[in-house]
Design a protein around this motif. Structure first.
Motif, short mmCIF file in Angstrom:
data_model
loop_
_atom_site.label_atom_id
_atom_site.label_comp_id
_atom_site.label_asym_id
_atom_site.label_seq_id
_atom_site.Cartn_x
_atom_site.Cartn_y
_atom_site.Cartn_z
N ALA A 312 8.93 -0.76 -2.09
CA ALA A 312 9.35 -2.16 -2.19
C ALA A 312 8.95 -2.96 -0.97
O ALA A 312 8.58 -4.13 -1.07
CB ALA A 312 10.87 -2.21 -2.40
N LEU A 350 13.17 -6.04 -9.91
CA LEU A 350 12.13 -5.92 -8.89
C LEU A 350 11.98 -7.22 -8.11
O LEU A 350 11.71 -7.20 -6.89
CB LEU A 350 10.81 -5.52 -9.54
CG LEU A 350 9.70 -5.08 -8.58
CD1 LEU A 350 10.15 -3.93 -7.70
CD2 LEU A 350 8.45 -4.68 -9.37
N LEU A 361 18.34 -2.30 -0.28
CA LEU A 361 18.12 -2.26 -1.74
C LEU A 361 19.43 -2.20 -2.53
O LEU A 361 19.59 -2.90 -3.53
CB LEU A 361 17.22 -1.08 -2.11
CG LEU A 361 15.80 -1.10 -1.54
CD1 LEU A 361 15.01 0.09 -2.07
CD2 LEU A 361 15.10 -2.40 -1.88
N VAL A 373 8.68 1.99 -5.93
CA VAL A 373 8.45 1.09 -7.06
C VAL A 373 7.51 1.73 -8.08
O VAL A 373 7.74 1.68 -9.28
CB VAL A 373 7.87 -0.25 -6.57
CG1 VAL A 373 7.52 -1.16 -7.75
CG2 VAL A 373 8.87 -0.95 -5.64
#
Length: 382
Positions: A312, A350, A361, A373
């Motif tokens: 991410a 996302l 997160l 991801v």
């Protein structure tokens, strides 16, 4: 035709870490009584338990539910009609699973029932869900027992034979070896039941139209099977393209040894045409329509090029309406495509974590999630 000296089938089994064994109705169900052949079933369970003791993961694709259900329901379940076959499958599936559980219990092996239709292995989202479930069961040490879901399947979404279903499952779980166990001991140059000059073919390096033309139809004498050598070769082609070798062998009417392929026993080994990893990467990179785009920074692009996962923190933006498991394109800062992969988040989630460090997160998403991801295993470089 590409034929060569046959490597020992036992060597192929020894090298395999994940095996799918398809067992036909002609082996599991006595044609005269329509009852489970428990002697043979006990032998198969003993063989599979021995493989598991060696560290192998094994999945069984088992026919027999319809034949057992017809015996259980009696005359009313006989004759043509899809609804009668579905009713028989419903009545027979529990009998089939009970039989498998009873023969694996003495070996302390847990079984798990899985029923699939063609949609489950050919619709991408359902394919991913089924793959995850089967993989989890195998990792937990269970032996999944799989059959086509004849109770609800229609003619439009059914496989029709478990040879092809077994091949799709082997492809789905990235198996090393598919064993098609039935009443035939491999491929011959002609039908050995009618041609005394037919020659057995022990090893096939590449399936060609010439080889496929040698296949014959279902063995009518078996009485309960629906497949034949033609469907077995079709299954072998599916498996080969997924990096999985195929072994066609005959079962044995005794308590042990159906899966023990000692030197001198006839069978046909069909080689894989690629590796499991290469086939999976090809499927991701060239066989799926993408649903979105992820733009990554320079550091992330370099890491992906070195075979690392997409995290991410390396994301600059996410575009498209995609769901978890969908194929997406991965672009560099200039808009050039560098890879394709299967994303692990829905588009909405996302968008909340673009560029975030791992520590933030959980707060952003409201649930625990790792930083990956797109995993490296699910990435295909362009």
């Amino acid at each position: 035709m590409t034929l060569s000296d046959p490597p020992l089938a036992a060597t192929a089994i020894a090298a395999a870490e994940r095996i799918v064994v398809k067992i036909g109705s002609s082996l599991l169900v006595d044609a005269k009584t329509n009852a489970v052949d428990m002697v043979r079933l006990k032998g198969l369970a003993a063989d599979i338990a021995a493989w598991k003791a060696e560290g192998k993961q094994v999945m069984v694709v088992s026919s027999g539910a319809v034949a057992l259900g017809r015996r259980r329901l009696g005359r009313a379940a006989r004759g043509p009609g899809l609804e009668k076959k579905q009713a028989a499958a419903a009545a027979g599936q529990s009998m089939l699973m009970h039989a498998w559980e009873s023969v694996f219990d003495p070996h302390d092996v847990i079984t798990a029932q899985i029923l699939l239709t063609r949609d489950d292995t050919e619709t991408r989202r359902r394919w991913l869900n089924a793959r995850a479930t089967v993989g989890a069961l195998l990792d937990m040490g269970a032996v999944p027992i799989l059959n086509e879901n004849d109770t609800v399947v229609t003619e439009q979404i059914k496989y029709g034979d478990n040879d092809r279903l077994a091949a799709r499952v082997a492809q789905m779980i990235s198996a090393d070896l598919l064993i098609l166990l039935s009443d035939v001991d491999g491929l011959y140059t002609a039908d050995p039941r009618v041609d005394p000059d037919a020659t057995h073919i022990p090893y096939i390096e590449t399936l060609t139209p010439e080889i496929e033309a040698m296949a014959t139809g279902a063995n009518a004498a078996a009485g309960v099977g629906t497949g034949g050598m033609a469907t077995k070769l079709m299954a072998a082609r599916i498996a080969a393209e997924a990096g999985c070798a195929t072994l066609i062998a005959a079962g044995r009417p005794k308590a042990k040894g159906s899966l023990t392929l000692e030197e001198g026993r006839k069978c046909t080994l069909i080689a894989a045409s690629t590796t499991v990893k290469a086939a999976y990467k090809l499927w991701i990179g060239g066989s799926l329509a993408t649903r979105g785009e992820l733009v990554v920074d320079k550091g992330c692009a370099r890491a992906i090029g070195r075979g690392k996962s997409l995290l991410a923190v390396g994301l600059l933006s996410a575009r498209g309406d995609f769901s978890k498991g969908d194929p997406i394109e991965i672009l560099d800062e200039k808009g050039g495509e560098i890879a394709r992969g299967l994303v692990r988040f829905d588009a909405g989630d996302l968008s909340k974590i673009v560029g975030m460090q791992s520590a933030g997160l959980k707060a952003a998403l409201g649930y625990e999630a790792g930083p990956v991801v797109v995993h490296a295993a699910d990435l295909a470089l362009r």
